[in-house]
Write an enzyme that holds these catalytic residues in place. Structure first.
Site, PDB file in Angstrom:
ATOM      1  N   HIS A 107      84.249  10.429  19.142  1.00 16.99           N
ATOM      2  CA  HIS A 107      84.999  11.627  18.745  1.00 16.99           C
ATOM      3  C   HIS A 107      84.104  12.857  18.706  1.00 16.99           C
ATOM      4  O   HIS A 107      84.458  13.869  18.099  1.00 16.99           O
ATOM      5  CB  HIS A 107      85.668  11.385  17.389  1.00 16.99           C
ATOM      6  CG  HIS A 107      86.630  10.243  17.455  1.00 16.99           C
ATOM      7  ND1 HIS A 107      87.951  10.401  17.809  1.00 16.99           N
ATOM      8  CD2 HIS A 107      86.446   8.910  17.290  1.00 16.99           C
ATOM      9  CE1 HIS A 107      88.545   9.222  17.816  1.00 16.99           C
ATOM     10  NE2 HIS A 107      87.649   8.297  17.512  1.00 16.99           N
TER      11      HIS A 107
ATOM     12  N   LYS B 295      49.668   5.275   6.762  1.00 11.30           N
ATOM     13  CA  LYS B 295      48.550   4.553   7.373  1.00 11.30           C
ATOM     14  C   LYS B 295      47.239   5.288   7.111  1.00 11.30           C
ATOM     15  O   LYS B 295      46.265   4.703   6.677  1.00 11.30           O
ATOM     16  CB  LYS B 295      48.819   4.419   8.875  1.00 11.30           C
ATOM     17  CG  LYS B 295      47.779   3.655   9.625  1.00 11.30           C
ATOM     18  CD  LYS B 295      48.148   3.533  11.092  1.00 11.30           C
ATOM     19  CE  LYS B 295      46.933   3.102  11.882  1.00 11.30           C
ATOM     20  NZ  LYS B 295      47.179   3.034  13.321  1.00 11.30           N
TER      21      LYS B 295
ATOM     22  N   GLU C  79      52.749  15.978   4.861  1.00 11.81           N
ATOM     23  CA  GLU C  79      54.096  15.853   4.285  1.00 11.81           C
ATOM     24  C   GLU C  79      54.104  14.772   3.198  1.00 11.81           C
ATOM     25  O   GLU C  79      54.612  14.974   2.088  1.00 11.81           O
ATOM     26  CB  GLU C  79      55.123  15.472   5.360  1.00 11.81           C
ATOM     27  CG  GLU C  79      55.372  16.528   6.409  1.00 11.81           C
ATOM     28  CD  GLU C  79      54.512  16.359   7.642  1.00 11.81           C
ATOM     29  OE1 GLU C  79      53.386  15.836   7.512  1.00 11.81           O
ATOM     30  OE2 GLU C  79      54.963  16.755   8.736  1.00 11.81           O
TER      31      GLU C  79
ATOM     32  N   GLU D 230      57.464   8.720  21.324  1.00 11.59           N
ATOM     33  CA  GLU D 230      56.063   8.875  20.932  1.00 11.59           C
ATOM     34  C   GLU D 230      55.187   7.928  21.772  1.00 11.59           C
ATOM     35  O   GLU D 230      54.037   8.230  22.065  1.00 11.59           O
ATOM     36  CB  GLU D 230      55.889   8.595  19.425  1.00 11.59           C
ATOM     37  CG  GLU D 230      54.590   9.135  18.852  1.00 11.59           C
ATOM     38  CD  GLU D 230      54.580   9.223  17.330  1.00 11.59           C
ATOM     39  OE1 GLU D 230      55.004  10.257  16.770  1.00 11.59           O
ATOM     40  OE2 GLU D 230      54.159   8.252  16.684  1.00 11.59           O
TER      41      GLU D 230
ATOM     42  N   GLY E 209      51.464   3.179  13.801  1.00  8.94           N
ATOM     43  CA  GLY E 209      52.453   3.588  12.798  1.00  8.94           C
ATOM     44  C   GLY E 209      53.870   3.182  13.157  1.00  8.94           C
ATOM     45  O   GLY E 209      54.603   2.604  12.340  1.00  8.94           O
ATOM     46  N   ARG E 210      54.289   3.443  14.392  1.00  4.46           N
ATOM     47  CA  ARG E 210      55.680   3.168  14.770  1.00  4.46           C
ATOM     48  C   ARG E 210      55.954   1.687  15.011  1.00  4.46           C
ATOM     49  O   ARG E 210      57.071   1.309  15.335  1.00  4.46           O
ATOM     50  CB  ARG E 210      56.060   4.011  15.999  1.00  4.46           C
ATOM     51  CG  ARG E 210      55.128   3.873  17.176  1.00  4.46           C
ATOM     52  CD  ARG E 210      55.362   4.970  18.206  1.00  4.46           C
ATOM     53  NE  ARG E 210      54.401   4.967  19.291  1.00  4.46           N
ATOM     54  CZ  ARG E 210      53.208   5.552  19.267  1.00  4.46           C
ATOM     55  NH1 ARG E 210      52.824   6.196  18.175  1.00  4.46           N
ATOM     56  NH2 ARG E 210      52.412   5.510  20.303  1.00  4.46           N
TER      57      ARG E 210
ATOM     58  N   LYS F 292      50.432  20.119  14.222  1.00  2.00           N
ATOM     59  CA  LYS F 292      49.919  19.868  12.859  1.00  2.00           C
ATOM     60  C   LYS F 292      48.781  20.832  12.549  1.00  2.00           C
ATOM     61  O   LYS F 292      48.716  21.420  11.470  1.00  2.00           O
ATOM     62  CB  LYS F 292      49.358  18.436  12.759  1.00  2.00           C
ATOM     63  CG  LYS F 292      50.385  17.339  12.687  1.00  2.00           C
ATOM     64  CD  LYS F 292      49.651  16.017  12.400  1.00  2.00           C
ATOM     65  CE  LYS F 292      50.530  14.826  12.685  1.00  2.00           C
ATOM     66  NZ  LYS F 292      49.839  13.546  12.556  1.00  2.00           N
TER      67      LYS F 292
HETATM   68  O1  F6P Z   1      52.704  12.557  13.491  1.00  2.00           O
HETATM   69  C1  F6P Z   1      52.880  11.316  14.060  1.00  2.00           C
HETATM   70  C2  F6P Z   1      52.329  10.204  13.217  1.00  2.00           C
HETATM   71  O2  F6P Z   1      50.958  10.096  13.386  1.00  2.00           O
HETATM   72  C3  F6P Z   1      53.043   8.911  13.560  1.00  2.00           C
HETATM   73  O3  F6P Z   1      52.527   8.280  14.645  1.00  2.00           O
HETATM   74  C4  F6P Z   1      52.943   8.161  12.284  1.00  2.00           C
HETATM   75  O4  F6P Z   1      53.874   7.144  12.247  1.00  2.00           O
HETATM   76  C5  F6P Z   1      53.220   9.265  11.299  1.00  2.00           C
HETATM   77  O5  F6P Z   1      52.579  10.392  11.846  1.00  2.00           O
HETATM   78  C6  F6P Z   1      52.790   9.020   9.895  1.00  2.00           C
HETATM   79  O6  F6P Z   1      51.414   8.743   9.780  1.00  2.00           O
HETATM   80  P1  F6P Z   1      50.809   8.094   8.480  1.00  2.00           P
HETATM   81  O7  F6P Z   1      51.420   6.744   8.305  1.00  2.00           O
HETATM   82  O8  F6P Z   1      49.337   8.017   8.717  1.00  2.00           O
HETATM   83  O9  F6P Z   1      51.145   8.979   7.310  1.00  2.00           O
END
Ligand code: F6P
Length: 534
Positions: A372, A197, A203, A341, A255-256, A501
């Site tokens: 199990h 987003k 990452e 979250e 995002g979620r 972060k």
């Molecule tokens: O670290 C949490 C977060 O901001 C989430 O809410 C989001 O889904 C994820 O990181 C990834 O964010 P982006 O889509 O901006 O890379």
């Protein structure tokens, strides 16, 4: 007395009464404490909720002005107050509009992006758009959190509908993830989709750079084999992805909550635009139900009230999500983000300390594997874990119907066992049948006692189709919303992920040798040891 105190008083007054007693008192309990919508049955009769508890819980809903808040969400008001944003993931699956944000209808943009995604997905799937080496055989979606968990979960869930390229998901900054995913793929026939987003997540950007270098080693114009899913269109351009391959969305999609739009491209590439449209229509059907059904028959409201009863009233800190559906393997992880979250907050909307526990700790695994592994604790441990079972009446493999029969039998039997338990008398009788007597009979029997009276719910659906999956996901999204409204918190921000972060960015150079003396003793020791070991 306020409603919360009434609820607590009611629970304490009825503490000696079991779920089994409730069934014995009321022959209609199963029908009265369950609800149906569309393709699904939600049974919450195996809980300690009775009429009095339900009417108090409904008072909580009214007191929180849920209906007003719900309309505010669906009509594009800025209910995400700490980020000054509307919350309109529902628009992404809406059949049409108008839906206004700041006086402007967002639906033409949503429908146009949906059309572009479908056009692109069709062209990739039928080989009109190819990589340098021919039709795409593989797609690698690079994203994390909401840009990974939802689409990865749904892609796996819809495996019987896959008829496109293989779709892989890379999320972890651990190089092992991208390394193991790319190994064996042909760069000339791989499409890389960067899903972020913000297009700044460290990452994702690190993995995207690595994928680009991998591609550049094999094809002449690597940028042409990339697509981007993002609301930061300026940044996707700077990364070198052609605007025709960029699918944008607005800041009113969290995002979620984003798998319904561009972030769902991986799902669409795997199953095709038609099945993706069925997923959306399932979500939209649940939206209409949530918006229109009476509160007493409203699945998201009921699911939320069960959650509030177990977590905030009974004090059960965790809940287990137990899909008896192997293809919902990633659902617990997806729900962890969605619920934790969204509702893992410590202040209410106006900044005051929250007076009770916030959202639950969510965890789980598909059955029967969990049986199990950790069910021992659920049945006999000292803490109560409310269990949320889900199962399809029918699998996708008619030739394996005998597997499915056993799967369902296990699911229903676990819920029954949790409720019934096994008394000391019953265990003594079992031991007597084995020939034991006296103190040894009792000692052995005590290990075989199940306290029972352990609550569970069941979500039963005919088959895990795209439409049903859409209903399930939207059901949980709205459940989280209702719980958040009752707790008075903002379910749509996530400030709690920021601090770690920030510290990670500052810590990385210390691993390379920069002065770590400002750190606490433990962090300093760990940095020094990593340097020495690395
Ligand atoms: O670290 C949490 C977060 O901001 C989430 O809410 C989001 O889904 C994820 O990181 C990834 O964010 P982006 O889509 O901006 O890379």
């Amino acid at each position: 007395m306020d409603i919360w105190q009434d609820l607590e008083a009611h629970r304490a007054a009825k503490a000696g009464r079991s779920i089994a007693d409730l069934f014995a008192e009321d022959a209609e309990r199963a029908a009265r404490f369950s609800a149906r919508f569309g393709d699904m049955l939600f049974d919450f009769s195996k809980t300690t909720i009775d009429d009095a508890a339900m009417s108090l819980l409904m008072e909580l809903v009214r007191d929180a002005k849920l209906e007003e808040r719900r309309e505010a969400m669906f009509t594009g008001q800025k209910i995400n107050e700490t980020e000054d944003r509307a919350v309109l993931h529902t628009a992404l699956r809406a059949p049409g509009g108008p839906i206004l944000v700041d006086g402007e209808d967002v639906m033409p943009g949503v429908l146009e992006t949906r059309r572009r995604m479908a056009e692109f997905a069709r062209a990739v799937r039928d080989g009109t758009i190819t990589g340098a080496g021919g039709a795409y055989t593989d797609v690698v979606n690079i994203g994390i959190g909401g840009s990974d968990l939802g689409p990865a979960m749904a892609t796996l869930a819809l495996a019987p509908y896959h008829d496109g390229p293989r779709v892989h998901y890379v999320s972890n900054v651990d190089g092992a993830h991208i390394h193991d995913t790319l190994k064996g793929l042909d760069p000339a026939r791989t499409l890389v989709v960067v899903a972020s987003k913000t297009f700044t997540t460290i990452e994702t950007m690190t993995n995207a750079e690595t994928a680009r270098a991998w591609m550049a080693g094999a094809v002449e114009r690597p940028g042409e084999q990339f697509a981007a899913l993002s609301s930061a269109v300026d940044k996707t351009e700077a990364f070198g992805i052609d605007a025709s391959r960029v699918f944008g969305f607005e800041d009113w999609v969290g995002g979620r909550y984003s798998l319904w739009g561009p972030i769902g491209l991986g799902i669409m590439l795997a199953v095709g635009p038609e099945d993706f449209a069925d997923l959306l229509s399932g979500g939209a059907a649940m939206d209409a139900h949530f918006r229109e059904a009476d509160l007493a028959d409203n699945l998201p409201v009921l699911l939320a009230l069960v959650g509030i009863w177990h977590n905030q009233v009974c004090g059960h800190a965790t809940r287990a999500v137990l899909p008896y559906d192997q293809r919902l393997l990633r659902l617990p992880a997806y729900l962890q983000q969605l619920e934790m979250e969204s509702n893992g907050k410590r202040v209410t909307m106006d900044g005051a300390d929250i007076e009770r526990n916030s959202g639950p700790i969510v965890w789980g695994e598909p059955g029967t594997n969990g049986q199990h592994a950790f069910y021992q604790l659920i049945h006999q441990g000292t803490r109560v874990v409310p269990c949320e079972f889900m199962v399809a009446a029918r699998g996708h493999e008619p030739e394996l119907a005998h597997h499915h029969r056993l799967l369902i039998a296990n699911c229903l039997a676990q819920a029954e066992a949790l409720m019934r338990g096994r008394s000391l008398d019953e265990a003594m009788e079992l031991m007597a049948k084995k020939g034991l007597s006296g103190p040894e009979q009792e000692r052995q029997a005590r290990h075989r006692v199940f306290p029972g009276n352990r609550p569970s719910t069941m979500l039963l659906y005919p088959q895990l189709t795209p439409h049903v999956l859409g209903q399930i996901i939207a059901l949980y999204e709205h459940r989280v919303f209702v719980e958040g409204v009752i707790l008075g918190i903002n379910s749509f921000d996530q400030w709690g992920v920021e601090l770690g972060k920030e510290l990670a960015l500052k810590l990385a150079p210390l691993l390379d040798g920069e002065d770590a003396s400002g750190k606490d003793g433990s962090t300093r020791m760990l940095i020094e040891t990593v340097r020495a070991m690395g």
